[in-house]
Scaffold this active site. Structure first.
Site, PDB file in Angstrom:
ATOM      1  N   THR A  84       1.189  -1.293   0.072  1.00 35.14           N
ATOM      2  CA  THR A  84       0.007   0.187   0.110  1.00 35.14           C
ATOM      3  C   THR A  84       0.991   1.329  -0.029  1.00 35.14           C
ATOM      4  O   THR A  84       1.919   1.112   0.257  1.00 35.14           O
ATOM      5  CB  THR A  84      -1.159  -0.383   1.262  1.00 35.14           C
ATOM      6  OG1 THR A  84      -0.368   0.220   2.500  1.00 35.14           O
ATOM      7  CG2 THR A  84      -1.862  -1.379   1.101  1.00 35.14           C
ATOM      8  N   ASP A  85       0.389   2.825  -0.057  1.00 33.86           N
ATOM      9  CA  ASP A  85       1.036   3.350  -0.110  1.00 33.86           C
ATOM     10  C   ASP A  85       0.097   5.203   0.804  1.00 33.86           C
ATOM     11  O   ASP A  85      -0.790   4.595   1.777  1.00 33.86           O
ATOM     12  CB  ASP A  85       1.928   4.527  -1.573  1.00 33.86           C
ATOM     13  CG  ASP A  85      -0.111   4.642  -2.257  1.00 33.86           C
ATOM     14  OD1 ASP A  85      -0.537   4.873  -1.958  1.00 33.86           O
ATOM     15  OD2 ASP A  85       0.543   4.850  -3.344  1.00 33.86           O
ATOM     16  N   ALA A  86       0.362   5.635   0.653  1.00 32.90           N
ATOM     17  CA  ALA A  86      -0.330   7.236   1.524  1.00 32.90           C
ATOM     18  C   ALA A  86      -1.381   7.277   0.983  1.00 32.90           C
ATOM     19  O   ALA A  86      -2.096   7.838   1.728  1.00 32.90           O
ATOM     20  CB  ALA A  86       0.579   8.263   1.693  1.00 32.90           C
TER      21      ALA A  86
END
Lengths: 140, 140, 140, 140
Positions: free
Chosen positions: C18-20
């Site tokens: 996942t990312d921000a």
């Protein structure tokens, strides 16, 4: 504390390195340690190609990171790397990651590298020439 | 040694996880620890969504890995996860990664998680319900 | 549309992926394509070790992904892989990633693999045996 | 060919980015495209924080990479980023990755970004101010 030569390397946090919490994912600090490690070894003049031609390599045997503050996308960081200890067959490097703009410490860590005889995959003594480079860096 | 509940999760080594040495890159073991950790917490019934609604989260404060043998592309591994210690504000999890086919231990490790009050970002006591789940897992 | 053999592989979204934004970072879909590709080639019986002993390898020459819906932490996905085209010196694989539970399509994509003579690093015809396996899969 | 403003960003290949073939793993080129993209948007003065306060975000809808030559550990690369096309609701960016020392082109690629209304998650027109910045960059 005398830690000898400290090599600094700049990092800019990539979006790829963040996670759903909005901060840098905890495994990526080890990637940054590697960036610092490579920079440190280049700086002291360790020539991997030569070492490998002489049949010696090294691998990470242990790695630790303490997370002190989160890092965020696009922040500029500094990775500081220095020698913690020179063993018979191992080298311990220490790391500190700080925020370039605020000076805040993001993380500290340590990796232990063990020297390997490429021929038989056994641990082996640090090659003489590499040891000299490490000792010089430690006494800087 | 009584370690309570041990949860196992299967991993198949991805090409993306290897490096130019032909083995798994050292930061990826921490990704696998996370896979084991998520599996462990799901198994004991910890409900993140509920915890976060109650304003509590947790972050990794420290992580360590000891590398005992290299892992290679396409190998099937097992990540074993168990509780090492339950503190006032922290939980220590231990991990062992073994080769599924040979039984050889690839790595062992540990992560310390610290509980955080989402409101003020300060450390906080482990919520009562989460503590019960941890203690039950440890006495299994 | 007749696409021949379609191989399915299950993925569970890792937190690391996942990312921000709270969704899976866009480069990771290519890692999943690789997981599907390896699974597909294993299924049709392609033996890399044999191919490499015969001096043939292949590399990705082009990769494309269309992102149709975000993927989130802990979701279970299915990667479907099939042959799109068999060229003289290249193989085109297609991919579809769907949410296991909702059936929603997350992404579609394509990679073009080119065969390489390990000796001179030039492109080369698909080896006869590999071509047979690809054609059989396409006519399944 | 008039492509307007081209922004260059330096990259040094990390060991983490290599794979068992001894070259950079194919998904990492998309991470480098992101590094180039962020650098490009910073250069033209696009202020994400402002855009997001106005309820607009954007996501990658499609990404393509053509791999022309392998990249290796420790090589210094340059990522060049420019605008390929400005649509009603989308922006297409193009990338070229070259070896800093030899000038050899490693890869070329493209990403299509689509603008999103954060409120309803629907696609939306490019905000006026962002469009102005894009058009100025294209006519540079």
């Amino acid at each position: 504390m005398s830690v000898g030569l400290v090599v600094e390397e700049q990092i800019r946090v990539r979006y790829a390195e963040t996670d759903a919490l909005g901060v840098v994912y905890y495994a990526n600090h080890f990637v940054w340690f590697e960036v610092g490690r490579v920079s440190f070894l280049r700086e002291i003049g360790l020539d991997f190609a030569t070492a490998e031609r002489e049949g010696i390599s090294f691998v990470v045997a242990e790695a630790t990171c303490r997370y002190l503050a989160p890092a965020h996308f696009d922040e500029r960081l500094i990775v500081r790397t220095w020698i913690e200890d020179i063993g018979q067959r191992s080298l311990t490097l220490s790391y500190q990651i700080v925020n370039h703009d605020t000076g805040q410490t993001i993380a500290t860590g340590k990796t232990i590298q063990v020297f390997i005889d490429i021929g038989n995959h056994e641990t082996t003594n640090i090659p003489v020439k590499a040891r000299e480079l490490f000792e010089r860096a430690l006494s800087d």
